[in-house]
Write an enzyme that holds these catalytic residues in place. Sequence first.
Site, mmCIF file in Angstrom:
data_model
loop_
_atom_site.group_PDB
_atom_site.id
_atom_site.type_symbol
_atom_site.label_atom_id
_atom_site.label_comp_id
_atom_site.label_asym_id
_atom_site.label_seq_id
_atom_site.Cartn_x
_atom_site.Cartn_y
_atom_site.Cartn_z
ATOM 1 N N THR A 1 0.831 -1.209 0.000
ATOM 2 C CA THR A 1 0.000 0.000 0.000
ATOM 3 C C THR A 1 0.864 1.256 0.000
ATOM 4 O O THR A 1 0.591 2.228 -0.710
ATOM 5 C CB THR A 1 -0.920 0.008 1.231
ATOM 6 O OG1 THR A 1 -1.760 -1.145 1.188
ATOM 7 C CG2 THR A 1 -1.787 1.253 1.258
ATOM 8 N N GLN B 1 -6.537 -1.392 -2.145
ATOM 9 C CA GLN B 1 -5.777 -0.213 -1.726
ATOM 10 C C GLN B 1 -4.999 0.391 -2.891
ATOM 11 O O GLN B 1 -4.240 -0.302 -3.572
ATOM 12 C CB GLN B 1 -4.797 -0.569 -0.609
ATOM 13 C CG GLN B 1 -5.466 -1.105 0.640
ATOM 14 C CD GLN B 1 -5.587 -2.600 0.618
ATOM 15 O OE1 GLN B 1 -5.813 -3.178 -0.423
ATOM 16 N NE2 GLN B 1 -5.447 -3.224 1.776
ATOM 17 N N ASP C 1 -8.269 4.054 0.294
ATOM 18 C CA ASP C 1 -6.979 4.595 0.759
ATOM 19 C C ASP C 1 -6.454 5.727 -0.128
ATOM 20 O O ASP C 1 -5.277 5.749 -0.494
ATOM 21 C CB ASP C 1 -5.918 3.493 0.846
ATOM 22 C CG ASP C 1 -6.261 2.418 1.861
ATOM 23 O OD1 ASP C 1 -7.300 2.554 2.531
ATOM 24 O OD2 ASP C 1 -5.504 1.444 1.982
ATOM 25 N N ASP D 1 -11.906 4.075 3.880
ATOM 26 C CA ASP D 1 -10.733 4.636 4.557
ATOM 27 C C ASP D 1 -9.977 5.602 3.656
ATOM 28 O O ASP D 1 -8.744 5.568 3.595
ATOM 29 C CB ASP D 1 -9.782 3.521 5.008
ATOM 30 C CG ASP D 1 -10.465 2.455 5.846
ATOM 31 O OD1 ASP D 1 -10.104 1.285 5.721
ATOM 32 O OD2 ASP D 1 -11.357 2.784 6.636
ATOM 33 N N ARG E 1 -13.348 4.624 11.434
ATOM 34 C CA ARG E 1 -13.164 3.404 12.220
ATOM 35 C C ARG E 1 -11.706 3.344 12.677
ATOM 36 O O ARG E 1 -10.817 3.938 12.049
ATOM 37 C CB ARG E 1 -13.544 2.160 11.409
ATOM 38 C CG ARG E 1 -12.768 1.977 10.116
ATOM 39 C CD ARG E 1 -13.247 0.735 9.378
ATOM 40 N NE ARG E 1 -12.451 0.475 8.187
ATOM 41 C CZ ARG E 1 -12.287 -0.730 7.656
ATOM 42 N NH1 ARG E 1 -12.850 -1.775 8.230
ATOM 43 N NH2 ARG E 1 -11.568 -0.891 6.567
ATOM 44 N N TRP F 1 -8.221 2.199 12.869
ATOM 45 C CA TRP F 1 -7.220 1.363 12.209
ATOM 46 C C TRP F 1 -6.224 0.806 13.226
ATOM 47 O O TRP F 1 -5.822 -0.348 13.158
ATOM 48 C CB TRP F 1 -6.508 2.192 11.139
ATOM 49 C CG TRP F 1 -5.409 1.482 10.432
ATOM 50 C CD1 TRP F 1 -5.301 0.143 10.209
ATOM 51 C CD2 TRP F 1 -4.263 2.078 9.840
ATOM 52 N NE1 TRP F 1 -4.154 -0.138 9.505
ATOM 53 C CE2 TRP F 1 -3.499 1.028 9.270
ATOM 54 C CE3 TRP F 1 -3.810 3.392 9.721
ATOM 55 C CZ2 TRP F 1 -2.298 1.270 8.597
ATOM 56 C CZ3 TRP F 1 -2.619 3.616 9.051
ATOM 57 C CH2 TRP F 1 -1.873 2.572 8.502
#
Length: 732
Positions: free
Chosen positions: A327, A357, A380, A401, A469, A471
Site C-alpha cells: 500500500t 488499496q 486509501d 478509509d 473506524r 485502524w
Amino acid sequence: MSYGYDDEDAKRKKRYVIISISSVLLISMVVAVTIGVSVNKSDNAGDEEITTSVKAIKDVCAPTDYKETCEDTLRKDAKDTSDPLELVKTAFNATMKQISDVAKKSQTMIELQKDPRAKMALDQCKELMDYAIGELSKSFEELGKFEFHKVDEALVKLRIWLSATISHEQTCLDGFQGTQGNAGETIKKALKTAVQLTHNGLAMVTEMSNYLGQMQIPEMNSRRLLSQEFPSWMDARARRLLNAPMSEVKPDIVVAQDGSGQYKTINEALNFVPKKKNTTFVVHIKEGIYKEYVQVNRSMTHLVFIGDGPDKTVISGSKSYKDGITTYKTATVAIVGDHFIAKNIAFENTAGAIKHQAVAIRVLADESIFYNCKFDGYQDTLYAHSHRQFYRDCTISGTIDFLFGDAAAVFQNCTLLVRKPLLNQACPITAHGRKDPRESTGFVLQGCTIVGEPDYLAVKEQSKTYLGRPWKEYSRTIIMNTFIPDFVPPEGWQPWLGEFGLNTLFYSEVQNTGPGAAITKRVTWPGIKKLSDEEILKFTPAQYIQGDAWIPGKGVPYILGLFSGNGSTNSTVTGSSLSSNTTESSDSPSTVVTPSTSPPAGHLGSPSDTPSSVVSPSTSLPAGQLGAPPATPSMVVSPSTSPPAGHLGSPSDTPSSLVSPSTSPPAGHLGSPSDTPSSVVTPSASPSTSPSASPSVSPSAFPSASPSASPSASPSVSPSASPSASPQSSIG
C-alpha cells in the site's frame, strides 16, 4: 535571569533534571531506530554496584512501559559516567555504526528474497529506517543548542519526531502483509527492542512535558503569536509568488507538456531542484494530465508546486495492492521533504475500487500545506502518514478509509466526497493509525462538508457511510462544525474488527450540522469523548499543529481557533481577506447544532472546480491568494440536504447531486468482503487493516512492543455493508 523561583538550588536541580532526561531520551531514540539492537545483560548483575549513572537511568526509565529494556539498553555503554552529554555522544556514535551494519544486512536479505512483495517490503523498511535516522540527526542538533527557555518548543519537536518514528516502524512491519517466506518474522524480531524503546522515549518526553507544564515558568510557557508574521523559512520572494496571481508569478521552473516550459515532465524538473536549501523553490506545473510517479525526496525542502487548477493540472497513477505492490508503494505522489506547499493541483489514483488499496498521495513532510487541491481515488486515497499537515479548501474522494494515516492533520473547509464502492461494502471515511496514547497525532475535520457522488447516492441504502473506524488501537479523530448528511447512519462510527480499539480510541463530534449530525443515537463506546470548551481548543490549528508558527503568510485562508456555533468564528482569519464577522453561538462545543436541510451558503472557501468537486465558494477569495479556488465549478455534487448557513464552505445548491454513503464496506480494501454483508474479510497489511490477531495487550493498556498485536498493515479488509457485521480490515 529569574525563572520564578527564589531558591537558586531548586533552579539548578530543575535545569539538571531537564538536561538529564533530554539526554537519556535522545539515547533511547538513537537506539530505537536501530534494527537488531542486542540487549546484553551482565552475568554478575547481582553484584553490580549501584552507581550514580545507574540511579539516574532508573529514574529516567520510571515512567516508561518497558522498564527492563530501557535500563538494560542505557547501561550497556554508559559504564560509570553520569555526564548526560557523554552518554549522548557514546550512544550516538555506537548507534551510527550499528545502523550502518544493519543496512548492509538488510541489503543482503533483499538480494536473497524470491518473493517480489517481500523484496519490496524490505526496501520499504530500509527507506523508513533511513527517515527515522534523519529525524534523529535533527533532534541531536536541536539538543546541542539547548536553551532552557525554549525547552517546551524542543519537546514539541521531540514528540513529533517520536510519533513519526512509531509510524515508520509500524509501516515497515505492515509492508510484510501478504508476503511469502520468513522475512517479515525476521524483521519483526529485529525491531522488537526498537519498538519498545521508541514507546519508552515517548513516555519520557511526555512525562517531561507534563512536569514542565505544572511548573508554570513564564519564560517557557509563553509563546509568541506569529499570526502576523511569516514563517522563518519563508523568504520574501516566495511570499510574493504565493500571493500573486498565476499570470504574475515567475517560478524557478516551468513544466509544460506542450513544450512551453523548460521541462515536459515533473520528474525531469525535480532533477534540478536544489537540495537541502532554506529558500523556497517554486515549480509551475501547467495544464495537463501527467501520468508519472513523483517523489519529493527528503532533501527537497521548501518546495512549492503550483498548478493551473485542480481541474486542469492532474498527476495521475494507477498502482494498487492487487497488482502485488505494498500500500505504501502504490502512491502516485509521495511528499517527504519538509515545508512542502501545493496549490491548484489534482492528485489521483485511477486503479478503481476493484483493485483495493490504491493511494493517490502519501505525505510524510512536516509543516506541509495543500490549498485548493483535489485527491481522487477509491480505497486509501489520501495517506496522511506522519508529521504536521494542513489542508484548506480541498476535495478528497473515495470509498473505504479514503483518509488514513498517523499524521497530526487539520482539514479546514474541505469536502469529503463519497464514491460508489463494490457491492455490499460500507464506506468509512477516516481510519487514523495512532499506536500509542502519547502520540501527538490525530485527524481534525473543521468546517468540512460530507457529500456523495450521484452513483453513490443511488446505492446509499445498501452502502452506508461512516465517519470513521479505528485502524490502530489509539485512533484519534475530531469532527467539528462539519455538515453531516443523511446517509451517515445514526450510529455514526464503525468498528474495525470486533472490540478492537473501542476502549482506547479517541473520537469526538463538536457542533456539527446536517441531517446526520444528531448524536443521540451514536455508538456509546468507551472511547467516544464529550469535550469541554478548554479541551476543544487543544484541537484547533493554532494549538494542535502549532499552526501560527508556519501557516500564516502563505495566502491561504486560515482560522487559527474555534468556529462559533455552526461555522462562525471570532478567531482571526489569516492569509486571506475573508471576514469573520459572525456572531458567536451560545451552544456548548459538545452540543450538536440542529441539522438544517441544506448546506450552508457561504462556506469559507471551496474545493476545486473539477467535475467531482462538491463545493463552490460563496465568498470569492481575493485575487492573488495562494490558489484561490475557481469561482465556477464545472460540476457540483451537493448534499441531498443542505448544511446550516455559516459553515466554513458550502456545497452547491443542487441537493440531488449529494450522495449519501451506503452501508457496504468500501470497495478495494485488501481483502474485500464477500458479497454477503455479514461476511468479514481478514484485514490486510494496509493502513486501515484490521488486527491480524487479538492485541497482546488489552486495549486499555499501553501498546505492546510486539508488532503482531496491532491490526494489519493497512486498511485492507473492506467493511461490511451491514452495521452489525464486524468491519473487515481495509487499509493495506
